[in-house]
Design a protein around this motif. Structure first.
Motif, PDB file in Angstrom:
ATOM      1  N   ARG A 168      11.328   1.725 -16.098  1.00 38.81           N
ATOM      2  CA  ARG A 168      11.967   0.364 -15.561  1.00 38.81           C
ATOM      3  C   ARG A 168      11.085  -0.837 -15.449  1.00 38.81           C
ATOM      4  O   ARG A 168      11.351  -1.958 -15.803  1.00 38.81           O
ATOM      5  CB  ARG A 168      12.586   0.735 -14.205  1.00 38.81           C
ATOM      6  CG  ARG A 168      13.781   1.434 -14.070  1.00 38.81           C
ATOM      7  CD  ARG A 168      14.378   2.162 -13.017  1.00 38.81           C
ATOM      8  NE  ARG A 168      15.725   2.715 -12.874  1.00 38.81           N
ATOM      9  CZ  ARG A 168      16.348   3.060 -12.071  1.00 38.81           C
ATOM     10  NH1 ARG A 168      15.872   2.973 -10.621  1.00 38.81           N
ATOM     11  NH2 ARG A 168      17.477   3.706 -12.106  1.00 38.81           N
ATOM     12  N   LEU A 169       9.645  -0.628 -14.981  1.00 31.83           N
ATOM     13  CA  LEU A 169       8.797  -1.688 -14.957  1.00 31.83           C
ATOM     14  C   LEU A 169       8.580  -2.041 -16.262  1.00 31.83           C
ATOM     15  O   LEU A 169       8.463  -3.391 -16.471  1.00 31.83           O
ATOM     16  CB  LEU A 169       7.350  -0.938 -14.532  1.00 31.83           C
ATOM     17  CG  LEU A 169       7.167  -0.639 -12.971  1.00 31.83           C
ATOM     18  CD1 LEU A 169       6.017   0.001 -12.735  1.00 31.83           C
ATOM     19  CD2 LEU A 169       7.143  -2.008 -12.213  1.00 31.83           C
ATOM     20  N   VAL A 212      12.606   4.036  -2.950  1.00 30.80           N
ATOM     21  CA  VAL A 212      13.112   2.684  -2.976  1.00 30.80           C
ATOM     22  C   VAL A 212      13.646   2.455  -4.702  1.00 30.80           C
ATOM     23  O   VAL A 212      14.824   1.880  -4.755  1.00 30.80           O
ATOM     24  CB  VAL A 212      11.971   1.818  -3.172  1.00 30.80           C
ATOM     25  CG1 VAL A 212      12.359   0.258  -3.906  1.00 30.80           C
ATOM     26  CG2 VAL A 212      11.067   1.634  -2.003  1.00 30.80           C
ATOM     27  N   CYS A 213      12.906   3.077  -5.782  1.00 32.83           N
ATOM     28  CA  CYS A 213      13.736   3.140  -7.064  1.00 32.83           C
ATOM     29  C   CYS A 213      14.548   4.186  -7.272  1.00 32.83           C
ATOM     30  O   CYS A 213      14.214   5.087  -8.392  1.00 32.83           O
ATOM     31  CB  CYS A 213      12.492   2.791  -7.904  1.00 32.83           C
ATOM     32  SG  CYS A 213      12.774   2.295  -9.619  1.00 32.83           S
ATOM     33  N   PRO A 218      19.000   1.357  -7.226  1.00 32.35           N
ATOM     34  CA  PRO A 218      17.663   1.224  -6.664  1.00 32.35           C
ATOM     35  C   PRO A 218      17.540  -0.211  -5.614  1.00 32.35           C
ATOM     36  O   PRO A 218      18.586  -1.131  -6.013  1.00 32.35           O
ATOM     37  CB  PRO A 218      16.923   0.815  -7.944  1.00 32.35           C
ATOM     38  CG  PRO A 218      17.717   0.420  -9.002  1.00 32.35           C
ATOM     39  CD  PRO A 218      19.193   0.910  -8.796  1.00 32.35           C
ATOM     40  N   SER A 219      16.680   0.052  -4.738  1.00 34.07           N
ATOM     41  CA  SER A 219      16.427  -1.415  -3.716  1.00 34.07           C
ATOM     42  C   SER A 219      15.727  -2.256  -4.160  1.00 34.07           C
ATOM     43  O   SER A 219      14.765  -2.641  -3.810  1.00 34.07           O
ATOM     44  CB  SER A 219      16.313  -0.754  -2.447  1.00 34.07           C
ATOM     45  OG  SER A 219      17.095   0.241  -2.033  1.00 34.07           O
ATOM     46  N   CYS A 220      15.973  -3.124  -5.205  1.00 40.35           N
ATOM     47  CA  CYS A 220      15.063  -3.807  -5.951  1.00 40.35           C
ATOM     48  C   CYS A 220      14.705  -5.288  -4.866  1.00 40.35           C
ATOM     49  O   CYS A 220      13.593  -5.770  -5.004  1.00 40.35           O
ATOM     50  CB  CYS A 220      15.759  -4.424  -7.297  1.00 40.35           C
ATOM     51  SG  CYS A 220      15.962  -3.227  -8.289  1.00 40.35           S
ATOM     52  N   CYS A 223      11.610  -3.947  -3.094  1.00 39.45           N
ATOM     53  CA  CYS A 223      10.934  -3.385  -3.883  1.00 39.45           C
ATOM     54  C   CYS A 223       9.618  -4.187  -3.929  1.00 39.45           C
ATOM     55  O   CYS A 223       9.372  -5.165  -4.138  1.00 39.45           O
ATOM     56  CB  CYS A 223      11.214  -2.959  -5.181  1.00 39.45           C
ATOM     57  SG  CYS A 223      10.107  -2.033  -6.502  1.00 39.45           S
ATOM     58  N   THR A 225       7.302  -3.862  -5.988  1.00 31.87           N
ATOM     59  CA  THR A 225       6.669  -4.367  -7.230  1.00 31.87           C
ATOM     60  C   THR A 225       7.697  -4.929  -8.204  1.00 31.87           C
ATOM     61  O   THR A 225       7.654  -4.846  -9.498  1.00 31.87           O
ATOM     62  CB  THR A 225       6.428  -2.797  -7.969  1.00 31.87           C
ATOM     63  OG1 THR A 225       7.511  -2.130  -8.227  1.00 31.87           O
ATOM     64  CG2 THR A 225       5.249  -2.172  -7.366  1.00 31.87           C
ATOM     65  N   ARG A 226       8.660  -5.479  -7.464  1.00 34.89           N
ATOM     66  CA  ARG A 226       9.842  -6.200  -8.191  1.00 34.89           C
ATOM     67  C   ARG A 226       9.167  -7.383  -9.271  1.00 34.89           C
ATOM     68  O   ARG A 226       9.912  -7.481 -10.195  1.00 34.89           O
ATOM     69  CB  ARG A 226      10.879  -6.670  -7.290  1.00 34.89           C
ATOM     70  CG  ARG A 226      10.473  -7.761  -6.520  1.00 34.89           C
ATOM     71  CD  ARG A 226      11.721  -7.971  -5.313  1.00 34.89           C
ATOM     72  NE  ARG A 226      11.110  -9.203  -4.196  1.00 34.89           N
ATOM     73  CZ  ARG A 226      10.332  -8.540  -3.466  1.00 34.89           C
ATOM     74  NH1 ARG A 226      10.104  -7.567  -3.219  1.00 34.89           N
ATOM     75  NH2 ARG A 226       9.979  -9.775  -2.502  1.00 34.89           N
ATOM     76  N   CYS A 229       8.644  -6.061 -12.715  1.00 37.44           N
ATOM     77  CA  CYS A 229       9.718  -5.061 -13.365  1.00 37.44           C
ATOM     78  C   CYS A 229      10.331  -5.847 -14.344  1.00 37.44           C
ATOM     79  O   CYS A 229      11.329  -6.769 -14.034  1.00 37.44           O
ATOM     80  CB  CYS A 229      10.444  -4.415 -12.146  1.00 37.44           C
ATOM     81  SG  CYS A 229      11.554  -3.421 -12.672  1.00 37.44           S
ATOM     82  N   ARG A 232      14.202  -5.110 -14.005  1.00 36.91           N
ATOM     83  CA  ARG A 232      15.014  -5.887 -12.961  1.00 36.91           C
ATOM     84  C   ARG A 232      15.044  -7.458 -13.399  1.00 36.91           C
ATOM     85  O   ARG A 232      16.207  -8.026 -13.278  1.00 36.91           O
ATOM     86  CB  ARG A 232      14.139  -5.823 -11.669  1.00 36.91           C
ATOM     87  CG  ARG A 232      14.962  -6.693 -10.395  1.00 36.91           C
ATOM     88  CD  ARG A 232      13.886  -7.026  -9.346  1.00 36.91           C
ATOM     89  NE  ARG A 232      12.701  -8.220  -9.871  1.00 36.91           N
ATOM     90  CZ  ARG A 232      12.870  -9.374  -9.585  1.00 36.91           C
ATOM     91  NH1 ARG A 232      13.904  -9.842  -9.390  1.00 36.91           N
ATOM     92  NH2 ARG A 232      11.791 -10.274 -10.116  1.00 36.91           N
ATOM     93  N   ALA A 237      18.533  -2.814 -14.174  1.00 37.90           N
ATOM     94  CA  ALA A 237      17.516  -1.631 -13.679  1.00 37.90           C
ATOM     95  C   ALA A 237      18.028  -0.125 -14.094  1.00 37.90           C
ATOM     96  O   ALA A 237      17.330   0.788 -14.337  1.00 37.90           O
ATOM     97  CB  ALA A 237      17.392  -1.898 -12.124  1.00 37.90           C
TER      98      ALA A 237
HETATM   99  S1  SF4 Z   1      12.258  -3.753  -9.115  1.00 39.44           S
HETATM  100 FE1  SF4 Z   1      12.243  -2.221 -10.630  1.00 39.44          FE
HETATM  101  S2  SF4 Z   1      10.575  -0.820 -10.006  1.00 39.44           S
HETATM  102 FE2  SF4 Z   1      11.584  -1.845  -8.093  1.00 39.44          FE
HETATM  103  S3  SF4 Z   1      13.237  -0.590  -7.488  1.00 39.44           S
HETATM  104 FE3  SF4 Z   1      14.011  -2.206  -8.819  1.00 39.44          FE
HETATM  105  S4  SF4 Z   1      14.235  -1.161 -10.825  1.00 39.44           S
HETATM  106 FE4  SF4 Z   1      12.649   0.025  -9.579  1.00 39.44          FE
END
Ligand code: SF4
Length: 384
Positions: A168-169, A212-213, A218-220, A223, A225-226, A229, A232, A237
């Motif tokens: 995803r990243l 989280v992911c 996923p709880s973007c 997150c 590291t959003r 990503c 996202r 995602a």
């Molecule tokens: S932002 Fe990206 S890494 Fe973070 S939860 Fe959403 S999809 Fe996963």
């Protein structure tokens, strides 16, 4: 002047959000580790980051949920606190302690691996990925986990959670388990791993995937590291990673017989130990016979199986059918037709001369090294 400084700021921001740049990687690591330091779960194997504990926990966590593993891990460490106790143990006891976790090959590998560590490495697990991978059952993931968490080596690891986060990243398309996509995921994991805290970083990536992911929804928003990503950013995602096409498990048919005898006020059951190789190797079962494909083994085959047990004579037909249970192994979908048969008390009176067979009472049945399948048959019996 203003325009120049504005340009500088913009480019600094974009570099910090770019995981290809040194600045971007550094900010990403810091954000992820800050989050991990605050939210990491207090799991028993995290209290002792020694190599043996990491090894046991990582093997148990393959294909099994954290919540299930905790009890097993604690029982295991109490009985086998180091490689020495594990190496000295009988395989039957090891399997008994593993009973219910499934994928019993993992327990056999831990046992033979412990013997190798004692014999060849003086009781200390090796610290490099290449040496670790020579031990039975240790692949790139487990080797990376032990090397980075227990020895602080700057090594990556990729499990299902890391696979999902990295896909995803970087919005990586393709089957994450195969070919070039798999290679790309490992390469990204290697580029990202924190040089100062590699073990924590690897655990943080796994924790992020787990908490989280998530695979679905996923709880973007929360997150850490959003901002890095790509999935996202393009609003997709859940489209990553691509779902792998799995081979369908092949059909298999089997018959088993719950053979019992009333001895005094106890009911005793006949169990058979499965062969040392193949499906459910060395585990105890209600005697059974099986066939690959969709053809049922005959009742005669089942009778011949029972006749292998010392002192057991089956005259007349096998008893009535109690029902059918289904069980899916990683590569087999089994349908098992279960019969029952009562034998006279004298059949269960004598001690068995063959260690592939045994009589057990109802209480002991629950403690015997057993697969989930045996439990399903017991349930059927209890409801019959
Ligand atoms: S932002 Fe990206 S890494 Fe973070 S939860 Fe959403 S999809 Fe996963």
């Amino acid at each position: 002047m203003k325009a120049k400084s504005g340009t500088r700021t913009k480019s600094a921001v974009s570099r910090s959000e770019d995981l290809q740049s040194v600045v971007g990687k550094t900010s990403f690591r810091q954000a992820l580790l800050r989050w991990f330091d605050e939210y990491r779960r207090d799991l028993p194997w995290r209290q002792a980051e020694e190599a043996y504990a990491v090894w046991v926990s990582e093997i148990m966590l393959q294909q099994t949920q954290v919540a299930t593993v905790i009890d097993y891990y604690e029982r295991w460490m109490e009985r086998f606190p180091s490689v020495y106790e594990l190496a000295d143990a009988e395989i039957d006891e090891v399997l008994e302690l593993w009973s219910g976790l499934g994928y019993y090959r993992r327990a056999r590998y831990l046992h033979s691996g412990a013997q190798r560590v004692v014999d060849e490495f003086d009781g200390r697990l090796p610290s490099t990925v290449s040496e670790l991978k020579k031990l039975p059952g240790i692949g790139p993931y487990t080797a990376g986990a032990i090397a980075s968490i227990a020895f602080g080596a700057v090594e990556p690891l990729v499990d299902g959670n890391v696979e999902r986060v990295i896909s995803r990243l970087f919005a990586l398309s393709g089957d994450p388990k195969r070919g070039s996509t798999r290679g790309q995921i490992w390469a990204r994991a290697e580029e990202l791993v924190d040089p100062d805290r590699p073990g924590d970083f690897n655990q943080a990536l796994m924790e992020l995937g787990s908490l989280v992911c998530a695979l679905r929804s996923p709880s973007c928003q929360s997150c850490p590291t959003r901002q890095w990503c790509l999935a996202r950013k393009i609003g997709k995602a859940e489209a990553f990673p691509e779902s792998a096409k799995r081979a369908k498990p092949l059909p298999m048919r089997a018959r088993a017989c719950v053979v019992y005898a009333e001895v005094g006020d106890q009911r005793r059951f006949l169990l058979r130990r499965r062969p040392a190789k193949g499906l459910l190797a060395r585990l105890w079962e209600f005697p059974s016979c099986e066939r690959a494909g969709k053809t049922w083994p005959t009742l005669l085959e089942l009778k011949e199986r029972l006749a292998e047990a010392p002192g057991v004579k089956v005259e007349g037909p096998i008893g009535r059918t109690m029902g059918t249970v289904e069980h899916v192994f990683s590569h087999r979908r089994l349908r098992l037709r279960v019969h029952q048969l009562e034998l006279p008390p004298s059949a269960a009176d004598e001690p068995m001369s063959d260690d592939r067979w045994r009589w057990v009472d109802e209480e002991a049945l629950a403690d015997v090294a057993s697969a989930a399948l045996l439990k399903k048959v017991r349930k059927l019996w209890a409801g019959s």
